[in-house]
Write an enzyme that holds these catalytic residues in place. Structure first.
Site, mmCIF file in Angstrom:
data_model
loop_
_atom_site.group_PDB
_atom_site.id
_atom_site.type_symbol
_atom_site.label_atom_id
_atom_site.label_comp_id
_atom_site.label_asym_id
_atom_site.label_seq_id
_atom_site.Cartn_x
_atom_site.Cartn_y
_atom_site.Cartn_z
ATOM 1 N N LYS A 143 27.311 6.995 -54.760
ATOM 2 C CA LYS A 143 26.457 6.591 -55.876
ATOM 3 C C LYS A 143 27.022 7.102 -57.205
ATOM 4 C CE LYS A 143 22.793 8.653 -54.127
ATOM 5 N NZ LYS A 143 23.217 9.181 -52.825
ATOM 6 N N ARG A 176 34.651 17.070 -50.551
ATOM 7 C CA ARG A 176 34.283 17.413 -51.923
ATOM 8 C C ARG A 176 33.939 18.895 -52.016
ATOM 9 N NH1 ARG A 176 29.522 14.196 -54.828
ATOM 10 N NH2 ARG A 176 28.259 15.340 -53.351
ATOM 11 N N ARG A 182 20.548 17.258 -45.439
ATOM 12 C CA ARG A 182 20.406 16.241 -46.505
ATOM 13 C C ARG A 182 20.307 14.851 -45.887
ATOM 14 N NH1 ARG A 182 25.452 17.780 -50.077
ATOM 15 N NH2 ARG A 182 24.917 15.929 -51.270
ATOM 16 N N ARG A 212 13.888 8.588 -54.626
ATOM 17 C CA ARG A 212 14.258 9.085 -53.301
ATOM 18 C C ARG A 212 13.068 9.242 -52.380
ATOM 19 N NH1 ARG A 212 19.396 11.728 -54.976
ATOM 20 N NH2 ARG A 212 20.546 12.409 -53.145
ATOM 21 N N ARG A 217 30.034 22.988 -55.292
ATOM 22 C CA ARG A 217 28.624 22.681 -55.005
ATOM 23 C C ARG A 217 28.232 23.337 -53.702
ATOM 24 N NH1 ARG A 217 26.977 16.451 -56.024
ATOM 25 N NH2 ARG A 217 25.429 17.066 -54.456
HETATM 26 P P1 B4P Z 1 29.365 10.724 -54.625
HETATM 27 O O1 B4P Z 1 29.594 9.448 -55.363
HETATM 28 O O2 B4P Z 1 29.367 11.934 -55.447
HETATM 29 O O3 B4P Z 1 28.014 10.731 -53.791
HETATM 30 P P2 B4P Z 1 26.506 10.582 -54.150
HETATM 31 O O4 B4P Z 1 26.024 9.448 -53.295
HETATM 32 O O5 B4P Z 1 26.280 10.445 -55.624
HETATM 33 O O6 B4P Z 1 25.965 12.007 -53.704
HETATM 34 P P3 B4P Z 1 24.731 12.950 -53.504
HETATM 35 O O7 B4P Z 1 23.619 12.219 -52.827
HETATM 36 O O8 B4P Z 1 25.337 14.101 -52.835
HETATM 37 O O9 B4P Z 1 24.230 13.532 -54.802
HETATM 38 P P4 B4P Z 1 22.955 13.769 -55.717
HETATM 39 O O10 B4P Z 1 23.560 14.410 -56.872
HETATM 40 O O11 B4P Z 1 22.218 12.479 -55.939
HETATM 41 O O12 B4P Z 1 30.445 10.776 -53.479
HETATM 42 C C1 B4P Z 1 30.588 11.856 -52.589
HETATM 43 C C2 B4P Z 1 32.073 12.121 -52.326
HETATM 44 O O13 B4P Z 1 32.676 10.986 -51.706
HETATM 45 C C3 B4P Z 1 32.873 12.382 -53.599
HETATM 46 O O14 B4P Z 1 33.733 13.467 -53.358
HETATM 47 C C4 B4P Z 1 33.681 11.106 -53.814
HETATM 48 O O15 B4P Z 1 34.927 11.363 -54.415
HETATM 49 C C5 B4P Z 1 33.856 10.600 -52.393
HETATM 50 N N1 B4P Z 1 33.931 9.139 -52.341
HETATM 51 C C6 B4P Z 1 33.165 8.261 -53.056
HETATM 52 N N2 B4P Z 1 33.499 6.988 -52.748
HETATM 53 C C7 B4P Z 1 34.489 7.071 -51.782
HETATM 54 C C8 B4P Z 1 35.239 6.087 -51.038
HETATM 55 N N3 B4P Z 1 35.059 4.770 -51.208
HETATM 56 N N4 B4P Z 1 36.131 6.530 -50.131
HETATM 57 C C9 B4P Z 1 36.333 7.861 -49.927
HETATM 58 N N5 B4P Z 1 35.672 8.838 -50.611
HETATM 59 C C10 B4P Z 1 34.745 8.433 -51.528
HETATM 60 O O16 B4P Z 1 21.933 14.756 -54.952
HETATM 61 C C11 B4P Z 1 22.118 16.137 -54.734
HETATM 62 C C12 B4P Z 1 20.802 16.850 -54.401
HETATM 63 O O17 B4P Z 1 19.926 16.834 -55.554
HETATM 64 C C13 B4P Z 1 19.937 16.256 -53.294
HETATM 65 O O18 B4P Z 1 20.321 16.711 -52.003
HETATM 66 C C14 B4P Z 1 18.510 16.769 -53.684
HETATM 67 O O19 B4P Z 1 18.316 18.103 -53.265
HETATM 68 C C15 B4P Z 1 18.539 16.751 -55.186
HETATM 69 N N6 B4P Z 1 17.981 15.496 -55.748
HETATM 70 C C16 B4P Z 1 18.680 14.584 -56.486
HETATM 71 N N7 B4P Z 1 17.877 13.546 -56.832
HETATM 72 C C17 B4P Z 1 16.648 13.812 -56.299
HETATM 73 C C18 B4P Z 1 15.407 13.111 -56.287
HETATM 74 N N8 B4P Z 1 15.260 11.915 -56.892
HETATM 75 N N9 B4P Z 1 14.350 13.666 -55.637
HETATM 76 C C19 B4P Z 1 14.464 14.849 -55.039
HETATM 77 N N10 B4P Z 1 15.620 15.574 -55.001
HETATM 78 C C20 B4P Z 1 16.702 15.059 -55.618
#
Ligand code: B4P
Length: 195
Positions: free
Chosen positions: A14, A128, A146, A89, A134
């Site tokens: 995302k 990552r 998670r 979420r 993190r």
């Molecule tokens: P990202 O792109 O960083 O993943 P994400 O889906 O954004 O991550 P996440 O769910 O962890 O984060 P959030 O901050 O929302 O990709 C992950 C990795 O994969 C990276 O290293 C990237 O380089 C790699 N990658 C991406 N695409 C790739 C591909 N095609 N091939 C190979 N590698 C690839 O959430 C973090 C925490 O915040 C949650 O656990 C929760 O505690 C809290 N939180 C956030 N929003 C919330 C909400 N609305 N309600 C309650 N808690 C919340």
């Protein structure tokens, strides 16, 4: 206004795809994960509360994230559209978002839902975790927590938007550019108002 939700399990890409989408479509990026990490970095009371949940792989309480999104919407009156990344979420967050957007006489155009296998999610997040600093990425138990939170509380949010025929499922595996191309196709099919 054109508002979209980028949806998917932790590590589905995302954050990665949001960067590319906002550059192309000029939307305002609202990532609750980024907002929470900024509160933690600034050691605010909200950040300290959020950290205790995030470190365990749990979702932060609804009222905290809904309040953050409400302020972010008010602080960006000129935005031509929002990209919601990692929000909503929970079903309560989805309902609150609809109410906030109703007040602005707008709504969600589409939810783009990235689909990635659990094995690939764990692999990406551990990788990552080697460099990100993190604390929620470098421990497999927390990563699994998670993903469990996602299945229990977040996956039903897609059903909410399916009722309004607003969900587009997008394969989230392959190269970052290929996935970006798939997302753009879905947006372009709907977005007369986006330039
Ligand atoms: P990202 O792109 O960083 O993943 P994400 O889906 O954004 O991550 P996440 O769910 O962890 O984060 P959030 O901050 O929302 O990709 C992950 C990795 O994969 C990276 O290293 C990237 O380089 C790699 N990658 C991406 N695409 C790739 C591909 N095609 N091939 C190979 N590698 C690839 O959430 C973090 C925490 O915040 C949650 O656990 C929760 O505690 C809290 N939180 C956030 N929003 C919330 C909400 N609305 N309600 C309650 N808690 C919340």
């Amino acid at each position: 206004m054109f508002n979209l939700i980028l949806f998917g399990p932790p590590g589905s890409g995302k954050g990665t795809q949001s960067e590319k989408l906002i550059a192309k479509y000029g939307l305002k990026h609202l990532s609750t994960g980024d907002l929470l990490r900024s509160e933690i970095a600034n050691q605010t009371p909200l950040g300290l509360e959020a950290k205790s949940f995030m470190d365990k792989g749990q979702l932060v309480p609804d009222e905290v994230v809904i309040g953050m999104i409400s302020s972010a919407l008010d602080n960006n009156p000129e935005a031509k559209g929002f990209l919601f990344d990692g929000f909503p979420r929970t079903s309560a967050q989805a309902q609150a978002l609809d109410n906030l957007l109703d007040l602005k006489k707008t709504g969600i155009a589409v939810m783009l839902a990235l689909e990635v296998t659990e094995e690939e999610l764990v692999k990406r997040l551990l990788k990552r975790g080697e460099t990100s600093g993190r604390s929620d990425d470098n421990n497999e138990t927390v990563i699994k927590a998670r993903i469990t939170e996602y299945h229990n509380k977040t996956a039903p949010v897609a059903d909410y938007y399916k009722n309004f025929e607003k969900v587009a499922l997008v394969k989230g595996e392959g190269s970052i550019d290929d996935i970006f191309g798939r997302l753009c196709e879905e947006i372009n099919a709907r977005a007369i108002a986006v330039n």
